[in-house]
Design an enzyme around this catalytic site. Structure first.
Site, short mmCIF file in Angstrom:
data_model
loop_
_atom_site.label_atom_id
_atom_site.label_comp_id
_atom_site.label_asym_id
_atom_site.label_seq_id
_atom_site.Cartn_x
_atom_site.Cartn_y
_atom_site.Cartn_z
N LYS A 141 2.20 7.23 5.66
CA LYS A 141 2.65 6.27 4.64
C LYS A 141 1.89 6.48 3.33
CE LYS A 141 1.44 2.52 6.95
NZ LYS A 141 0.79 3.01 8.17
N ARG A 157 3.15 -6.47 7.96
CA ARG A 157 2.86 -5.76 9.20
C ARG A 157 3.17 -6.61 10.43
NH1 ARG A 157 -2.34 -1.75 9.25
NH2 ARG A 157 -1.62 -1.23 7.19
N ARG A 199 -7.61 13.56 10.15
CA ARG A 199 -7.49 12.93 8.82
C ARG A 199 -8.85 12.81 8.13
NH1 ARG A 199 -4.24 7.44 7.78
NH2 ARG A 199 -5.68 6.50 9.28
N ARG A 215 -12.69 8.30 7.90
CA ARG A 215 -12.69 6.83 7.84
C ARG A 215 -13.40 6.27 9.06
NH1 ARG A 215 -6.72 4.54 6.55
NH2 ARG A 215 -7.34 3.10 8.19
N ARG A 238 -5.66 0.29 17.37
CA ARG A 238 -4.75 0.02 16.25
C ARG A 238 -3.30 0.34 16.62
NH1 ARG A 238 -7.38 3.73 12.31
NH2 ARG A 238 -5.88 3.13 10.73
P1 AMP Z 1 -4.52 0.93 7.02
O1 AMP Z 1 -5.35 1.61 5.99
O2 AMP Z 1 -3.16 0.56 6.49
O3 AMP Z 1 -4.46 1.69 8.30
O4 AMP Z 1 -5.24 -0.47 7.34
C1 AMP Z 1 -6.57 -0.51 7.83
C2 AMP Z 1 -6.91 -1.90 8.32
O5 AMP Z 1 -6.76 -2.85 7.25
C3 AMP Z 1 -6.00 -2.44 9.43
O6 AMP Z 1 -6.39 -1.97 10.71
C4 AMP Z 1 -6.21 -3.95 9.27
O7 AMP Z 1 -7.47 -4.37 9.77
C5 AMP Z 1 -6.27 -4.10 7.75
N1 AMP Z 1 -4.91 -4.33 7.19
C6 AMP Z 1 -4.25 -3.54 6.32
N2 AMP Z 1 -3.02 -4.04 6.05
C7 AMP Z 1 -2.89 -5.17 6.78
C8 AMP Z 1 -1.85 -6.14 6.95
N3 AMP Z 1 -0.68 -6.05 6.30
N4 AMP Z 1 -2.10 -7.18 7.79
C9 AMP Z 1 -3.27 -7.32 8.41
N5 AMP Z 1 -4.28 -6.44 8.33
C10 AMP Z 1 -4.11 -5.37 7.51
#
Ligand code: AMP
Length: 225
Positions: free
Chosen positions: A17, A93, A135, A170, A181
């Site tokens: 994404k 989400r 990654r 990360r 996740r």
């Molecule tokens: P990402 O970088 O999109 O993989 O997000 C990393 C982390 O940020 C996720 O595992 C959540 O802890 C938090 N996070 C990001 N977007 C959301 C969302 N829309 N709702 C809840 N938590 C989020």
């Protein structure tokens, strides 16, 4: 009043994404908000909110729906004053986030003229685990460009091609947290997609190959036509 196009990128962690969103910003004039990036920026800057967010992110858990939705709406109200093509990378989400978001679109006069579509990045868990393992991201929180060690032939500590900052892994990109996740993603996926279907929102399905970013991006653009 101009119509604002909003694309919500929805898909498991590591499904590409962020990479596609970066290309949309660079080549198609989109402005993007990555909720994950905003959370990580708060953590790096050690804000009060960052302390709270860190506990969820490090455990691979989602940040509470109301909190993340408030952050997004605040950003959106500001950004649409000057931009009319927006990507929400990783939001909504959950079904609850989508409900709160659609409620806001319907009731907030500042968000009245919005065309909302969802792009579902559809990738298998097996492929995701492979991608997460390779990654790397730029350590500069203003940049956060994403690389694949295998496709981009880079390694930890190499300089980011955009800003020169070293690439890092990360903290939540280890297999244990990644599995957590993926489980969280699967738990909310059907409910959210069901909600979109019931509500009549447009959901475009994109199946990225994870190969050369240019090829994937070309396929992605065909979807938007
Ligand atoms: P990402 O970088 O999109 O993989 O997000 C990393 C982390 O940020 C996720 O595992 C959540 O802890 C938090 N996070 C990001 N977007 C959301 C969302 N829309 N709702 C809840 N938590 C989020």
């Amino acid at each position: 009043m101009k119509t604002v196009q909003i694309l919500s990128f929805f898909g498991p962690p590591g499904s590409g994404k962020g990479t596609v969103a970066e290309r949309c910003v660079r080549d198609l004039g989109f402005t993007m908000l990555s909720t994950g990036n905003v959370c990580r920026k708060h953590i790096q800057e050690r804000t009060e909110l960052g302390e709270e967010l860190k506990s969820y992110i490090d455990a691979g858990q989602l940040v509470p729906d109301e909190l993340i939705t408030k952050m997004v709406l605040k950003w959106l109200e500001e950004i649409i004053k000057s931009k009319d093509k927006v990507i929400l990378d990783g939001f909504p989400r959950t079904k609850r986030q989508a409900e709160l978001f659609t409620d806001a679109l319907q009731s907030d006069p500042m968000l009245a003229d919005i065309e909302f579509s969802v792009v579902h990045f559809d990738v298998s868990d097996k492929e995701i685990l492979k991608r997460i393992e390779s990654r790397l991201v730029c350590d500069n929180k203003r940049c956060q460009a994403v690389y694949s060690a295998t496709v981009d032939e880079v390694t930890e500590g190499d300089a980011c091609k955009m800003c020169g900052t070293p690439l890092i892994r990360r903290s939540d990109d280890n297999l244990e947290v990644a599995r957590e996740r993926l489980g969280v993603f699967a738990k909310f996926k059907q409910d959210l997609l069901g909600y979109y279907q019931d509500f009549g929102h447009r959901v475009l399905v994109f199946v990225p190959t994870g190969g050369l970013p240019d090829d994937d991006f070309r396929e992605f653009q065909k979807l938007l036509i």
